[in-house]
Enzyme design. Structure first.
Site, mmCIF file in Angstrom:
data_model
loop_
_atom_site.group_PDB
_atom_site.id
_atom_site.type_symbol
_atom_site.label_atom_id
_atom_site.label_comp_id
_atom_site.label_asym_id
_atom_site.label_seq_id
_atom_site.Cartn_x
_atom_site.Cartn_y
_atom_site.Cartn_z
ATOM 1 N N SER A 9 -15.640 -1.227 6.572
ATOM 2 C CA SER A 9 -14.704 -2.214 7.092
ATOM 3 C C SER A 9 -14.995 -2.486 8.557
ATOM 4 O O SER A 9 -14.874 -1.596 9.409
ATOM 5 C CB SER A 9 -13.269 -1.718 6.932
ATOM 6 O OG SER A 9 -12.395 -2.657 7.514
ATOM 7 N N HIS A 33 -17.004 -5.509 4.455
ATOM 8 C CA HIS A 33 -15.573 -5.812 4.274
ATOM 9 C C HIS A 33 -15.008 -6.381 5.576
ATOM 10 O O HIS A 33 -15.067 -5.739 6.628
ATOM 11 C CB HIS A 33 -14.829 -4.539 3.869
ATOM 12 C CG HIS A 33 -13.392 -4.759 3.536
ATOM 13 N ND1 HIS A 33 -12.975 -5.230 2.311
ATOM 14 C CD2 HIS A 33 -12.265 -4.588 4.265
ATOM 15 C CE1 HIS A 33 -11.650 -5.326 2.299
ATOM 16 N NE2 HIS A 33 -11.196 -4.940 3.478
ATOM 17 N N ASP A 35 -11.681 -7.948 7.427
ATOM 18 C CA ASP A 35 -10.220 -8.045 7.384
ATOM 19 C C ASP A 35 -9.726 -9.149 8.301
ATOM 20 O O ASP A 35 -9.848 -9.042 9.520
ATOM 21 C CB ASP A 35 -9.607 -6.724 7.878
ATOM 22 C CG ASP A 35 -9.835 -5.598 6.898
ATOM 23 O OD1 ASP A 35 -9.433 -5.736 5.738
ATOM 24 O OD2 ASP A 35 -10.413 -4.573 7.308
ATOM 25 N N MET A 37 -6.385 -10.932 9.599
ATOM 26 C CA MET A 37 -4.925 -10.723 9.659
ATOM 27 C C MET A 37 -4.293 -11.790 10.534
ATOM 28 O O MET A 37 -4.883 -12.200 11.534
ATOM 29 C CB MET A 37 -4.619 -9.359 10.288
ATOM 30 C CG MET A 37 -5.271 -8.199 9.599
ATOM 31 S SD MET A 37 -4.858 -6.675 10.497
ATOM 32 C CE MET A 37 -5.926 -5.517 9.656
ATOM 33 N N HIS A 66 -11.125 -10.146 3.168
ATOM 34 C CA HIS A 66 -9.792 -9.693 2.754
ATOM 35 C C HIS A 66 -8.786 -10.451 3.608
ATOM 36 O O HIS A 66 -8.594 -10.126 4.776
ATOM 37 C CB HIS A 66 -9.729 -8.168 2.977
ATOM 38 C CG HIS A 66 -8.404 -7.547 2.707
ATOM 39 N ND1 HIS A 66 -8.098 -6.255 3.089
ATOM 40 C CD2 HIS A 66 -7.287 -8.006 2.098
ATOM 41 C CE1 HIS A 66 -6.869 -5.963 2.725
ATOM 42 N NE2 HIS A 66 -6.346 -7.013 2.132
ATOM 43 N N MET A 68 -5.416 -11.185 4.866
ATOM 44 C CA MET A 68 -4.047 -10.650 4.998
ATOM 45 C C MET A 68 -3.244 -11.676 5.775
ATOM 46 O O MET A 68 -2.840 -11.468 6.927
ATOM 47 C CB MET A 68 -4.084 -9.304 5.737
ATOM 48 C CG MET A 68 -4.535 -8.173 4.847
ATOM 49 S SD MET A 68 -4.971 -6.720 5.823
ATOM 50 C CE MET A 68 -6.682 -7.100 6.135
ATOM 51 N N MET A 138 -4.314 -1.586 -2.201
ATOM 52 C CA MET A 138 -4.174 -1.004 -0.868
ATOM 53 C C MET A 138 -3.660 0.430 -1.009
ATOM 54 O O MET A 138 -2.652 0.675 -1.676
ATOM 55 C CB MET A 138 -3.182 -1.796 -0.014
ATOM 56 C CG MET A 138 -3.619 -3.197 0.389
ATOM 57 S SD MET A 138 -5.192 -3.297 1.292
ATOM 58 C CE MET A 138 -4.890 -2.225 2.706
ATOM 59 N N PHE A 144 -3.539 -2.026 9.549
ATOM 60 C CA PHE A 144 -4.194 -1.158 10.542
ATOM 61 C C PHE A 144 -5.218 -0.244 9.874
ATOM 62 O O PHE A 144 -4.992 0.224 8.754
ATOM 63 C CB PHE A 144 -3.161 -0.281 11.261
ATOM 64 C CG PHE A 144 -2.147 -1.092 12.020
ATOM 65 C CD1 PHE A 144 -2.395 -1.504 13.320
ATOM 66 C CD2 PHE A 144 -0.958 -1.473 11.412
ATOM 67 C CE1 PHE A 144 -1.469 -2.277 14.013
ATOM 68 C CE2 PHE A 144 -0.028 -2.252 12.094
ATOM 69 C CZ PHE A 144 -0.288 -2.652 13.396
ATOM 70 N N ASP A 176 -8.599 0.307 -0.590
ATOM 71 C CA ASP A 176 -8.706 0.047 0.845
ATOM 72 C C ASP A 176 -7.642 0.828 1.600
ATOM 73 O O ASP A 176 -6.449 0.596 1.434
ATOM 74 C CB ASP A 176 -8.527 -1.463 1.056
ATOM 75 C CG ASP A 176 -8.811 -1.921 2.473
ATOM 76 O OD1 ASP A 176 -9.139 -1.091 3.326
ATOM 77 O OD2 ASP A 176 -8.704 -3.137 2.708
#
Ligand code: DX5
Ligand code: ZN
Length: 217
Positions: A9, A33, A35, A37, A66, A68, A138, A144, A176
């Site tokens: 990640s 990966h 993320d 957010m 991913h 979010m 998850m 976080f 994850d």
């Protein structure tokens, strides 16, 4: 059992030396990966497309975005244009639009994943077996890196895996949060196909070795 894959990640990477940390995944990892957010669906803001644009230029491993974020459908085309192979959004952000969003992602040529936080009953995913390419379970609350693995996630994975098999489907399960050498064997045993690992890879003195150790644990 299908190949067990490790997806480092980038959230935990060294942003002052991002090139090095992406090349590490190209050479030693399986999936990159990423993320994204928004500070609304989850209580944090990470990085966005200006960073992914640069990563995409050197990525040879498949990119797994991913999302979010609320209203994830606003970004599917952009994610596809980055060349991502996989794109997941949260069930909590999609609800009754989940099947539609899966179809949109697939029409853009990407594998579609549905992500869920630990407080969403895993059975909420069952209607999307046969539609989604993968499910992102998850094992910490999204937002976080560096959090502790929630052990109930093992039962959730096993339940989802059993339902996928019962229906003769081949959807993959990605996990994850909190994956390290103490938790990886159990998640693999429970039926996980792709394990995301942030701090246990990039926080290691020898990240290449950390990836290899997780893969063969
Ligand atoms: C958390 C992110 C994760 C995070 C995992 O919301 O989705 O991908 O980077 O970090 P670790 O492996 O440190 O728990
Ligand atoms: Zn993630």
């Amino acid at each position: 059992m299908a190949d067990f894959k490790i997806a480092p990640s980038v959230l935990a990477a060294d942003f002052l030396h991002l090139e090095k940390d992406i090349r590490l995944v190209n050479e030693c990892g399986d999936v990159i990966h990423l993320d994204v957010m928004d500070g609304t669906l989850v209580p944090n803001i990470s990085f966005g497309f200006s960073v992914i644009d640069h990563i995409a230029k050197i990525a040879t491993a498949p990119m797994d975005v991913h999302l979010m974020v609320v209203e994830p459908q606003r970004w599917f085309k952009k994610v596809a244009s980055e060349g991502a192979a996989m794109c997941s959004f949260h069930y909590e952000a999609a609800k009754h639009n989940t099947a539609d969003y899966i179809a949109q992602i697939q029409q853009l040529g990407m594998k579609a994943g549905v992500a869920v936080n630990p407080d969403v009953p895993i059975s909420k995913l069952f209607p999307f077996i046969g539609k989604a390419d993968y499910f992102l379970v998850m094992s910490v609350f999204a937002g976080f890196g560096g959090q502790k693995f929630i052990y109930e996630s093992l039962d959730r994975v096993a339940e989802l895996k059993a339902e996928i098999e019962k229906r003769g489907d081949d959807a993959l399960i990605e996990i994850d949060g909190g994956i390290n050498l103490s938790t990886v064997a159990a998640v693999r045993e429970a039926g996980v196909d792709i394990a995301v690992a942030g701090s246990s890879v990039y926080g290691s003195d020898d990240p290449a070795n950390a990836i290899a150790a997780l893969r063969s644990a």
